[in-house]
Write a protein that holds these residues in place. Sequence first.
Motif, mmCIF file in Angstrom:
data_model
loop_
_atom_site.group_PDB
_atom_site.id
_atom_site.type_symbol
_atom_site.label_atom_id
_atom_site.label_comp_id
_atom_site.label_asym_id
_atom_site.label_seq_id
_atom_site.Cartn_x
_atom_site.Cartn_y
_atom_site.Cartn_z
ATOM 1 N N TYR A 150 7.168 17.711 -9.327
ATOM 2 C CA TYR A 150 6.924 17.218 -8.626
ATOM 3 C C TYR A 150 7.577 17.183 -7.106
ATOM 4 O O TYR A 150 6.873 16.276 -6.502
ATOM 5 C CB TYR A 150 8.251 15.499 -8.880
ATOM 6 C CG TYR A 150 8.191 14.994 -9.884
ATOM 7 C CD1 TYR A 150 7.447 14.711 -10.871
ATOM 8 C CD2 TYR A 150 9.260 15.379 -11.194
ATOM 9 C CE1 TYR A 150 7.227 13.670 -11.952
ATOM 10 C CE2 TYR A 150 9.416 15.191 -12.145
ATOM 11 C CZ TYR A 150 8.457 14.211 -12.852
ATOM 12 O OH TYR A 150 8.220 13.852 -13.890
ATOM 13 N N TRP A 151 8.136 18.217 -6.762
ATOM 14 C CA TRP A 151 8.103 18.454 -4.943
ATOM 15 C C TRP A 151 6.487 19.025 -4.863
ATOM 16 O O TRP A 151 6.489 18.470 -3.327
ATOM 17 C CB TRP A 151 8.873 19.519 -5.477
ATOM 18 C CG TRP A 151 10.339 19.269 -5.787
ATOM 19 C CD1 TRP A 151 11.507 19.039 -6.345
ATOM 20 C CD2 TRP A 151 11.138 18.383 -3.985
ATOM 21 N NE1 TRP A 151 12.366 18.923 -6.079
ATOM 22 C CE2 TRP A 151 12.362 17.858 -5.069
ATOM 23 C CE3 TRP A 151 10.845 18.372 -2.800
ATOM 24 C CZ2 TRP A 151 13.735 17.862 -4.449
ATOM 25 C CZ3 TRP A 151 12.072 17.589 -2.408
ATOM 26 C CH2 TRP A 151 13.973 17.329 -2.730
ATOM 27 N N HIS A 152 5.861 20.012 -5.290
ATOM 28 C CA HIS A 152 4.669 20.053 -4.795
ATOM 29 C C HIS A 152 3.813 18.878 -4.952
ATOM 30 O O HIS A 152 3.261 18.450 -4.105
ATOM 31 C CB HIS A 152 3.725 21.050 -6.008
ATOM 32 C CG HIS A 152 2.703 21.454 -6.336
ATOM 33 N ND1 HIS A 152 1.872 22.503 -5.475
ATOM 34 C CD2 HIS A 152 1.269 20.992 -6.678
ATOM 35 C CE1 HIS A 152 1.403 22.268 -4.924
ATOM 36 N NE2 HIS A 152 0.704 21.367 -5.651
ATOM 37 N N GLU A 153 3.970 17.829 -5.829
ATOM 38 C CA GLU A 153 2.546 16.960 -6.119
ATOM 39 C C GLU A 153 3.250 15.586 -4.747
ATOM 40 O O GLU A 153 2.826 15.116 -3.422
ATOM 41 C CB GLU A 153 3.397 15.985 -7.026
ATOM 42 C CG GLU A 153 2.974 16.307 -8.466
ATOM 43 C CD GLU A 153 1.318 17.182 -8.830
ATOM 44 O OE1 GLU A 153 0.234 16.424 -6.890
ATOM 45 O OE2 GLU A 153 0.797 17.421 -8.953
ATOM 46 N N ALA A 154 4.804 15.909 -4.423
ATOM 47 C CA ALA A 154 5.185 14.823 -3.328
ATOM 48 C C ALA A 154 4.275 15.698 -1.741
ATOM 49 O O ALA A 154 4.075 14.767 -1.377
ATOM 50 C CB ALA A 154 6.367 14.476 -3.086
ATOM 51 N N GLY A 161 -3.957 14.836 5.173
ATOM 52 C CA GLY A 161 -5.132 15.129 4.156
ATOM 53 C C GLY A 161 -4.719 13.892 2.970
ATOM 54 O O GLY A 161 -5.672 14.364 2.115
ATOM 55 N N GLY A 162 -3.931 14.548 3.138
ATOM 56 C CA GLY A 162 -3.298 14.059 1.002
ATOM 57 C C GLY A 162 -3.514 12.322 0.941
ATOM 58 O O GLY A 162 -3.702 11.126 1.826
ATOM 59 N N SER A 163 -3.258 12.746 -0.113
ATOM 60 C CA SER A 163 -3.495 10.750 -0.513
ATOM 61 C C SER A 163 -2.635 10.226 0.201
ATOM 62 O O SER A 163 -3.332 8.538 0.277
ATOM 63 C CB SER A 163 -3.227 10.418 -1.810
ATOM 64 O OG SER A 163 -4.611 11.828 -2.795
ATOM 65 N N VAL A 164 -1.642 10.228 -0.024
ATOM 66 C CA VAL A 164 -0.334 8.808 0.775
ATOM 67 C C VAL A 164 0.100 10.007 2.146
ATOM 68 O O VAL A 164 1.501 10.389 2.050
ATOM 69 C CB VAL A 164 0.477 8.545 0.020
ATOM 70 C CG1 VAL A 164 1.106 7.353 0.447
ATOM 71 C CG2 VAL A 164 0.323 8.080 -0.966
ATOM 72 N N PRO A 165 -0.990 10.141 3.560
ATOM 73 C CA PRO A 165 0.231 11.411 4.207
ATOM 74 C C PRO A 165 0.945 10.456 5.011
ATOM 75 O O PRO A 165 1.159 9.763 4.901
ATOM 76 C CB PRO A 165 -1.552 11.735 4.919
ATOM 77 C CG PRO A 165 -2.573 10.228 5.056
ATOM 78 C CD PRO A 165 -1.814 10.312 3.665
ATOM 79 N N VAL A 166 2.009 11.425 5.213
ATOM 80 C CA VAL A 166 3.269 11.303 5.580
ATOM 81 C C VAL A 166 3.360 11.021 7.904
ATOM 82 O O VAL A 166 2.678 12.120 8.251
ATOM 83 C CB VAL A 166 4.489 11.821 5.693
ATOM 84 C CG1 VAL A 166 4.845 11.652 6.683
ATOM 85 C CG2 VAL A 166 5.054 11.230 4.192
ATOM 86 N N GLN A 167 2.482 10.135 8.618
ATOM 87 C CA GLN A 167 1.984 10.294 9.664
ATOM 88 C C GLN A 167 3.778 10.616 11.082
ATOM 89 O O GLN A 167 4.147 9.843 11.270
ATOM 90 C CB GLN A 167 0.808 8.872 9.976
ATOM 91 C CG GLN A 167 0.459 8.724 9.128
ATOM 92 C CD GLN A 167 -0.891 7.631 9.085
ATOM 93 O OE1 GLN A 167 -1.035 7.401 10.753
ATOM 94 N NE2 GLN A 167 -1.308 7.075 8.426
ATOM 95 N N TYR A 168 3.972 11.916 10.711
ATOM 96 C CA TYR A 168 4.618 12.057 11.686
ATOM 97 C C TYR A 168 4.161 13.861 11.742
ATOM 98 O O TYR A 168 3.634 14.516 11.091
ATOM 99 C CB TYR A 168 6.299 11.641 10.874
ATOM 100 C CG TYR A 168 7.282 11.449 11.989
ATOM 101 C CD1 TYR A 168 7.914 10.511 12.321
ATOM 102 C CD2 TYR A 168 8.360 12.680 11.883
ATOM 103 C CE1 TYR A 168 8.410 9.769 13.107
ATOM 104 C CE2 TYR A 168 9.294 12.204 12.314
ATOM 105 C CZ TYR A 168 9.638 11.250 13.448
ATOM 106 O OH TYR A 168 10.575 10.959 14.303
ATOM 107 N N ALA A 169 5.269 13.846 12.926
ATOM 108 C CA ALA A 169 5.281 15.407 13.371
ATOM 109 C C ALA A 169 5.355 16.610 11.887
ATOM 110 O O ALA A 169 4.622 17.222 11.995
ATOM 111 C CB ALA A 169 5.060 15.919 14.875
ATOM 112 N N ASN A 170 6.754 16.067 12.292
ATOM 113 C CA ASN A 170 7.200 17.360 10.504
ATOM 114 C C ASN A 170 6.958 16.550 9.954
ATOM 115 O O ASN A 170 7.790 15.190 10.224
ATOM 116 C CB ASN A 170 9.014 17.956 11.572
ATOM 117 C CG ASN A 170 8.168 18.735 12.705
ATOM 118 O OD1 ASN A 170 7.506 19.815 12.364
ATOM 119 N ND2 ASN A 170 8.443 18.714 14.094
ATOM 120 N N ILE A 171 6.886 16.609 8.781
ATOM 121 C CA ILE A 171 7.187 16.257 7.388
ATOM 122 C C ILE A 171 8.191 16.412 6.737
ATOM 123 O O ILE A 171 8.790 17.867 6.754
ATOM 124 C CB ILE A 171 6.114 16.314 6.481
ATOM 125 C CG1 ILE A 171 5.240 15.789 7.375
ATOM 126 C CG2 ILE A 171 6.510 15.389 4.572
ATOM 127 C CD1 ILE A 171 3.156 16.330 6.713
#
Length: 307
Positions: A150-154, A161-171
């Motif tokens: 699950y961590w890799h999938e997250a 470029g991911g399916s549900v990208p986190v739009q923040y400078a650092n993830i």
Amino acid sequence: MSDQQNAHDVPRRRFVALSGALGAATLLTGAAAVGGTAAAADGTGAGPVPDTCPTTPPPPGGAAACPPSQLQGLCGRPTDNDPLWHDVQYCANGTVPPPPQPKPDCLKMTPNYVVLHGKPETTHNYLLLPTCRITGIECPFLETGGVANYWHEAWENARSGGSVPVQYANIGLGINSQSARRFDQLHIHMAGVRASTQRRLQELESQGRMATSPSQWAAPANQAAVTGSAGDRVYRTLRLPNLRDNLFSLLYTNVVRPNSLSMADQTMIVVPKTNAAGGFAGAFYVLNSDISIHDGTRTCDYLLVYS
């Protein structure tokens, strides 16, 4: 289990439940009975693997195995009345949540997991949840070889470029302990972290104050304070080159079991390392904490940015 479950009862109940699945003789033979040692991400031995349940490797592209019925007391039952579990069931098979719970917005659906909005709903606050019934970090099935990564999938969803990208400078990715969470369906937060958190972790790495092998993760020398929304908290710090290995298993094998701790009390945060241009630098910082260490914490929320 209640949030007040004491630290010694979890290993005992893990043994009882897994004895039903494997038989006591298999458990007592230890790592030899389940295939030797767990490989660390850097190629070194990470010690004996945790107690495991019999599983069959999932077919390519198919769903991973789910906890066996013998673990329902620890990992949850399909009939449980948890709001996040209802959301998963709606996204996975169309089962409408009981009123007045609204239907969730299913951002991504796969055989192994779904992705939902977190609260508050922002472009950097999402949740990845297993389609298996898994209450949370305390479920011993998470430490086995049959569970999905699950961590890799997250990370694959949250990255640029991911399916549900986190739009923040650092993830940042995170999971709370049993007592710190609000809902009892396992969920990995996909959110942001402050630039100061990224700088602090890179500083610790450059100073040699961070484990580079899972076997070193619990060493006091690799514990450090990181400033978050509630001041400084102390975390065990580890650098990994990838998320290939099962982080739940690494945590249990190298931190929890050797120190007679409880998995239910653990929090874990993953922060992808960035380069000077803000891109992914090809490594991950993995943080873990609990209140057994001075100024430790059971929650990932101090480091993650949701709103």
